[in-house]
Design a protein around this motif. Sequence first.
Motif, PDB file in Angstrom:
ATOM      1  N   GLU A 167       0.821  -1.201   0.000  1.00  0.00           N
ATOM      2  CA  GLU A 167       0.000   0.000   0.000  1.00  0.00           C
ATOM      3  C   GLU A 167       0.863   1.263   0.000  1.00  0.00           C
ATOM      4  O   GLU A 167       0.524   2.252  -0.654  1.00  0.00           O
ATOM      5  CB  GLU A 167      -0.924  -0.007   1.223  1.00  0.00           C
ATOM      6  CG  GLU A 167      -1.939   1.118   1.264  1.00  0.00           C
ATOM      7  CD  GLU A 167      -2.991   1.003   0.174  1.00  0.00           C
ATOM      8  OE1 GLU A 167      -3.779   1.960   0.031  1.00  0.00           O
ATOM      9  OE2 GLU A 167      -3.018  -0.018  -0.541  1.00  0.00           O
ATOM     10  N   ALA A 168       1.981   1.240   0.719  1.00  0.00           N
ATOM     11  CA  ALA A 168       2.884   2.393   0.721  1.00  0.00           C
ATOM     12  C   ALA A 168       3.483   2.620  -0.666  1.00  0.00           C
ATOM     13  O   ALA A 168       3.630   3.768  -1.106  1.00  0.00           O
ATOM     14  CB  ALA A 168       3.986   2.193   1.752  1.00  0.00           C
ATOM     15  N   GLN A 169       3.817   1.555  -1.365  1.00  0.00           N
ATOM     16  CA  GLN A 169       4.328   1.696  -2.729  1.00  0.00           C
ATOM     17  C   GLN A 169       3.263   2.270  -3.654  1.00  0.00           C
ATOM     18  O   GLN A 169       3.560   3.084  -4.536  1.00  0.00           O
ATOM     19  CB  GLN A 169       4.816   0.347  -3.231  1.00  0.00           C
ATOM     20  CG  GLN A 169       6.049  -0.178  -2.507  1.00  0.00           C
ATOM     21  CD  GLN A 169       6.420  -1.579  -2.948  1.00  0.00           C
ATOM     22  OE1 GLN A 169       5.794  -2.165  -3.843  1.00  0.00           O
ATOM     23  NE2 GLN A 169       7.433  -2.157  -2.310  1.00  0.00           N
ATOM     24  N   ARG A 170       2.022   1.853  -3.454  1.00  0.00           N
ATOM     25  CA  ARG A 170       0.941   2.387  -4.282  1.00  0.00           C
ATOM     26  C   ARG A 170       0.742   3.879  -4.020  1.00  0.00           C
ATOM     27  O   ARG A 170       0.522   4.670  -4.952  1.00  0.00           O
ATOM     28  CB  ARG A 170      -0.361   1.629  -3.996  1.00  0.00           C
ATOM     29  CG  ARG A 170      -1.512   2.004  -4.924  1.00  0.00           C
ATOM     30  CD  ARG A 170      -2.760   1.241  -4.561  1.00  0.00           C
ATOM     31  NE  ARG A 170      -3.306   1.702  -3.300  1.00  0.00           N
ATOM     32  CZ  ARG A 170      -4.127   2.756  -3.172  1.00  0.00           C
ATOM     33  NH1 ARG A 170      -4.474   3.463  -4.246  1.00  0.00           N
ATOM     34  NH2 ARG A 170      -4.601   3.104  -2.002  1.00  0.00           N
ATOM     35  N   VAL A 171       0.828   4.301  -2.751  1.00  0.00           N
ATOM     36  CA  VAL A 171       0.698   5.716  -2.422  1.00  0.00           C
ATOM     37  C   VAL A 171       1.847   6.512  -3.033  1.00  0.00           C
ATOM     38  O   VAL A 171       1.657   7.635  -3.511  1.00  0.00           O
ATOM     39  CB  VAL A 171       0.648   5.896  -0.891  1.00  0.00           C
ATOM     40  CG1 VAL A 171       0.704   7.370  -0.525  1.00  0.00           C
ATOM     41  CG2 VAL A 171      -0.622   5.271  -0.326  1.00  0.00           C
ATOM     42  N   THR A 172       3.038   5.927  -3.037  1.00  0.00           N
ATOM     43  CA  THR A 172       4.185   6.612  -3.647  1.00  0.00           C
ATOM     44  C   THR A 172       3.975   6.795  -5.148  1.00  0.00           C
ATOM     45  O   THR A 172       4.292   7.849  -5.707  1.00  0.00           O
ATOM     46  CB  THR A 172       5.465   5.818  -3.386  1.00  0.00           C
ATOM     47  OG1 THR A 172       5.655   5.666  -1.970  1.00  0.00           O
ATOM     48  CG2 THR A 172       6.671   6.528  -3.968  1.00  0.00           C
ATOM     49  N   ARG A 173       3.452   5.765  -5.801  1.00  0.00           N
ATOM     50  CA  ARG A 173       3.158   5.905  -7.237  1.00  0.00           C
ATOM     51  C   ARG A 173       2.074   6.950  -7.478  1.00  0.00           C
ATOM     52  O   ARG A 173       2.133   7.699  -8.456  1.00  0.00           O
ATOM     53  CB  ARG A 173       2.741   4.548  -7.811  1.00  0.00           C
ATOM     54  CG  ARG A 173       3.866   3.523  -7.857  1.00  0.00           C
ATOM     55  CD  ARG A 173       3.471   2.324  -8.689  1.00  0.00           C
ATOM     56  NE  ARG A 173       2.338   1.611  -8.109  1.00  0.00           N
ATOM     57  CZ  ARG A 173       2.440   0.593  -7.244  1.00  0.00           C
ATOM     58  NH1 ARG A 173       3.641   0.195  -6.841  1.00  0.00           N
ATOM     59  NH2 ARG A 173       1.371  -0.011  -6.777  1.00  0.00           N
ATOM     60  N   GLU A 174       1.091   7.008  -6.580  1.00  0.00           N
ATOM     61  CA  GLU A 174       0.050   8.027  -6.705  1.00  0.00           C
ATOM     62  C   GLU A 174       0.646   9.421  -6.532  1.00  0.00           C
ATOM     63  O   GLU A 174       0.268  10.362  -7.237  1.00  0.00           O
ATOM     64  CB  GLU A 174      -1.030   7.764  -5.650  1.00  0.00           C
ATOM     65  CG  GLU A 174      -2.202   8.730  -5.692  1.00  0.00           C
ATOM     66  CD  GLU A 174      -3.098   8.508  -6.891  1.00  0.00           C
ATOM     67  OE1 GLU A 174      -3.851   9.439  -7.229  1.00  0.00           O
ATOM     68  OE2 GLU A 174      -3.040   7.414  -7.500  1.00  0.00           O
ATOM     69  N   MET A 175       1.573   9.555  -5.588  1.00  0.00           N
ATOM     70  CA  MET A 175       2.247  10.836  -5.408  1.00  0.00           C
ATOM     71  C   MET A 175       3.017  11.220  -6.661  1.00  0.00           C
ATOM     72  O   MET A 175       2.997  12.383  -7.079  1.00  0.00           O
ATOM     73  CB  MET A 175       3.195  10.756  -4.205  1.00  0.00           C
ATOM     74  CG  MET A 175       4.056  11.999  -4.005  1.00  0.00           C
ATOM     75  SD  MET A 175       5.157  11.887  -2.583  1.00  0.00           S
ATOM     76  CE  MET A 175       6.223  10.548  -3.092  1.00  0.00           C
ATOM     77  N   GLN A 176       3.695  10.266  -7.265  1.00  0.00           N
ATOM     78  CA  GLN A 176       4.460  10.554  -8.475  1.00  0.00           C
ATOM     79  C   GLN A 176       3.562  11.056  -9.587  1.00  0.00           C
ATOM     80  O   GLN A 176       3.919  11.988 -10.323  1.00  0.00           O
ATOM     81  CB  GLN A 176       5.212   9.306  -8.917  1.00  0.00           C
ATOM     82  CG  GLN A 176       6.117   9.511 -10.120  1.00  0.00           C
ATOM     83  CD  GLN A 176       6.789   8.232 -10.558  1.00  0.00           C
ATOM     84  OE1 GLN A 176       6.344   7.141 -10.212  1.00  0.00           O
ATOM     85  NE2 GLN A 176       7.861   8.354 -11.311  1.00  0.00           N
ATOM     86  N   ARG A 177       2.390  10.482  -9.726  1.00  0.00           N
ATOM     87  CA  ARG A 177       1.468  10.923 -10.776  1.00  0.00           C
ATOM     88  C   ARG A 177       0.954  12.341 -10.514  1.00  0.00           C
ATOM     89  O   ARG A 177       0.661  13.081 -11.450  1.00  0.00           O
ATOM     90  CB  ARG A 177       0.289   9.951 -10.881  1.00  0.00           C
ATOM     91  CG  ARG A 177       0.641   8.614 -11.492  1.00  0.00           C
ATOM     92  CD  ARG A 177      -0.607   7.836 -11.851  1.00  0.00           C
ATOM     93  NE  ARG A 177      -1.373   7.461 -10.670  1.00  0.00           N
ATOM     94  CZ  ARG A 177      -1.210   6.326 -10.011  1.00  0.00           C
ATOM     95  NH1 ARG A 177      -0.306   5.445 -10.410  1.00  0.00           N
ATOM     96  NH2 ARG A 177      -1.936   6.043  -8.947  1.00  0.00           N
ATOM     97  N   ASN A 178       0.848  12.729  -9.254  1.00  0.00           N
ATOM     98  CA  ASN A 178       0.296  14.038  -8.920  1.00  0.00           C
ATOM     99  C   ASN A 178       1.326  15.154  -8.964  1.00  0.00           C
ATOM    100  O   ASN A 178       0.945  16.324  -9.122  1.00  0.00           O
ATOM    101  CB  ASN A 178      -0.352  14.003  -7.532  1.00  0.00           C
ATOM    102  CG  ASN A 178      -1.720  13.346  -7.526  1.00  0.00           C
ATOM    103  OD1 ASN A 178      -2.737  13.989  -7.777  1.00  0.00           O
ATOM    104  ND2 ASN A 178      -1.743  12.058  -7.254  1.00  0.00           N
ATOM    105  N   VAL A 179       2.592  14.839  -8.783  1.00  0.00           N
ATOM    106  CA  VAL A 179       3.605  15.892  -8.679  1.00  0.00           C
ATOM    107  C   VAL A 179       4.454  16.020  -9.931  1.00  0.00           C
ATOM    108  O   VAL A 179       5.266  16.944 -10.016  1.00  0.00           O
ATOM    109  CB  VAL A 179       4.526  15.636  -7.466  1.00  0.00           C
ATOM    110  CG1 VAL A 179       3.710  15.487  -6.198  1.00  0.00           C
ATOM    111  CG2 VAL A 179       5.406  14.400  -7.671  1.00  0.00           C
ATOM    112  N   ILE A 180       4.291  15.156 -10.893  1.00  0.00           N
ATOM    113  CA  ILE A 180       5.165  15.174 -12.063  1.00  0.00           C
ATOM    114  C   ILE A 180       5.017  16.497 -12.818  1.00  0.00           C
ATOM    115  O   ILE A 180       3.915  16.978 -13.093  1.00  0.00           O
ATOM    116  CB  ILE A 180       4.849  13.970 -12.977  1.00  0.00           C
ATOM    117  CG1 ILE A 180       5.848  13.900 -14.125  1.00  0.00           C
ATOM    118  CG2 ILE A 180       3.421  14.006 -13.467  1.00  0.00           C
ATOM    119  CD1 ILE A 180       5.749  12.619 -14.933  1.00  0.00           C
ATOM    120  N   GLY A 181       6.143  17.126 -13.090  1.00  0.00           N
ATOM    121  CA  GLY A 181       6.171  18.366 -13.854  1.00  0.00           C
ATOM    122  C   GLY A 181       5.781  19.607 -13.075  1.00  0.00           C
ATOM    123  O   GLY A 181       5.725  20.694 -13.658  1.00  0.00           O
TER     124      GLY A 181
END
Length: 824
Positions: A167-181
């Motif tokens: 679940e922590a890895q999934r949250v990290t991937r979600e963070m990456q999608r939201n902060v990119i660029g």
Amino acid sequence: MPLNQRSEWWDHFHQGNQKFGNDKTHWKAFCHRCMDALVREIEDQELQQTFTSNGFFQPRSKPVITQEDTSVHLRPQGRCANCIQYKTEELGGQSGHATGGENGRVEQGEWLTGFGLSYRRALCSWSVEFYVKCSEHPFFRKFFKRWLPEAFIPSRKVLSGRILDEEAQRVTREMQRNVIGRYATGQCDGWKNITRDSLVVSTINVEYTPWLLNVFNISAAAKTAQNLLEIVVAEIKYCMEYLSTVVVGYCTDAGGDTKAMRELLRQQFPWIITVDCWAHQMNLLVGDYFKHMRHYAGYMDQAEEIIKWFNNHTRALAMLAEEQRHRYDGRVLALLYPVVTRWSSHYLTCARLLEIEHAMRCLLLAKLEDLVNLTTRGRNTEDTARKKDKTREILSAALLPEFWDALHSLYKHLAPFSIATNIAQADNTRLDTILLTLGKLACIFSDPVEIDPRTRTTILTLLEDRWKKVGDNREIFILALLFNPYVRRDCFNSANPALTVASLWRIFKRVFRRMMQREPDVQVMRAFSDYLARVGQWSDESMMLQDWRKQAVYEAGTNRSCYVRQGTSIDLVAIWRRFETTDATGEQAMVTFAARLLSIVPNTGATERIFSKMGAVHTKYRSRLRTQRVRKTVMIKDHLLRTHPQPRKPHHRHPSVAESDSDPESSEDELPATPGSRAASSEPSTSSAPVDSSTGSISTGLPSFSALVDDAIAAAAQECAGPSTAPMYPASDRTLGINTGDELSLQRIFNFTSDSFLRATSELWAIGMRTLESERAILETQVCNTPLDATTTAAPASASAAVDTPSAAQDTTNASTSEPMYSL
């Protein structure tokens, strides 16, 4: 079991019409789940047959199918096709049924993909929000067994191990999608957990949304600037390479190691703007105030001694609560003890003492010796007498008129600092917000009517010294306010030669060269001039400023006052990003520069709030939790709050003991008025305080903070409707009275009487007052509506409280912490 009692297992199985094999006692049994799936499958087949036969075939009902076709449910392997036996390791020693799919079946391996994965995510989120160990609680398992027999409950080890990691890895991937660029401001701060480990928490604020990155245990390392720099550089590279964000700023507190680290970071990454945490800076201003105003500091020490004495004597606390019930129509308010870690605690302490002033003075006047006799006995007669004399000295201070006069002055002086702190610690605080807040403080404390000359000169000197310590970064704050399209140059002092268009261009060139790592060309200069002149595509109409304002009004409510009350923020970065193109030259360079500058958040409030959340997870009862497991738990909790925000319930605050008698038409910029006339004698009246029949509140002359907030919001809404026709104070009265000789000092930057400055700061101040009111409401005790009971001898559980929660954990929102801020 009695012979006539039917087993509870038959609640989950269907009894067949034949005995089981050669057994003459037991019946054939079929799982309800499998029977339902079978019946639905046969019903579908017969309905299809009815359609193809043009109605000649009549489908059977569900009870008929259940009685006639149960034999087809038997399988050669002796196991139901819709029931799956799982590994003990996966289920934590549990087995059972699972439902999923359109027909209720869960195929082999579906728990690893699809339904099972969603179930594990939901269970992990549930356990993180509450308590992981509850998964092994007998009642928890009995509940699931009774109401959800098909659900599997993993063991605590599996839930807090593999599932938590996934679940922590999934949250990290979600963070990456939201902060990119996007543009990010890095933050870090140090903290010690329950096991006394020294931790460094790293977070990023990506366009006003905070995200937790990593937690480092540095207990075995030297606490030096170089070691901290290595951690920060690694985090910046992680943000740029893995998260694909653009780090434009970095913020820490003003400690020795962190300040030295920022200097080293600026040398290595010159384009990154390094700033102090201005929430801490506002708190340091309060410390400077008490350091230079020793007269008031002594009275604050006396107030702390009085509160500490009452909190240490429960019978005295009960007597004070009884007096409040008698004087204030059954209401009892807590005593709030100030601590350093709560940034507004000294203001809240003064406000609370002033609210219960009448009850405390009446109690001390009537029962001073009874309170003195509650003192703990000493080792001998002399020791006991010495303790009683000390108690009498502490309590007698509250009978002196000068003590309460000093508290009124402290209340008036500390209120603006507390409001400014609440503004500065928000997640969407910007550089221009801080500059306007400092200007507002200078404007308030330059009032010759409300502030005495000595206090006025001292506080304004402290403000100028704190602002001067910013150094060359003052130009960055000025440019941030300049690139706020709702303000631009309107708040600046037009008579200051350092703020002319030519001077501002020179400031822009220096900061542009640092942040963009190149020289501005002629097109950038032309765009800069057009922007200041509000012409072409930089006019208010072309930038659609009113449309952005209307959108914010629509999101918050249907009128402007609701907009101010909710504190809706206009995303200035989004306004500038509308003008960005793939071409990074010419005027597009100015657009990118403005967006980066306005995305910098100059506080570490988000990191401080992470400390509070980690402390709530890593308690003394869970002291063996590893640091990374705590980090993952907090990450998931933050993600839950972000994706499933709690509805904001309106706080129905009980009327204050001290209700306002002030003029309702007074401006919000005026400081909270001191209480009305009080008797000069130290002997207050023993009669009950007058009660307002409309509110049931006690009228002691101290204004209600809720009334001040409402006045501020109404004034902000009125000023937004149109320019003010008259300044709050005459221009001649708004000079600060100090000569710094610095063209970038606060007194020379702003025009304190301009309509634009009054309008901008009034909206900002109204939101700070609202968040401070929310913080104060959290500390309120419930109103006691029970009749006066003379037999009450014990103090109520909430009769005293210390304001000792971590400073940035102002969970008045998402609180928390913190009310979002209007972007002017």
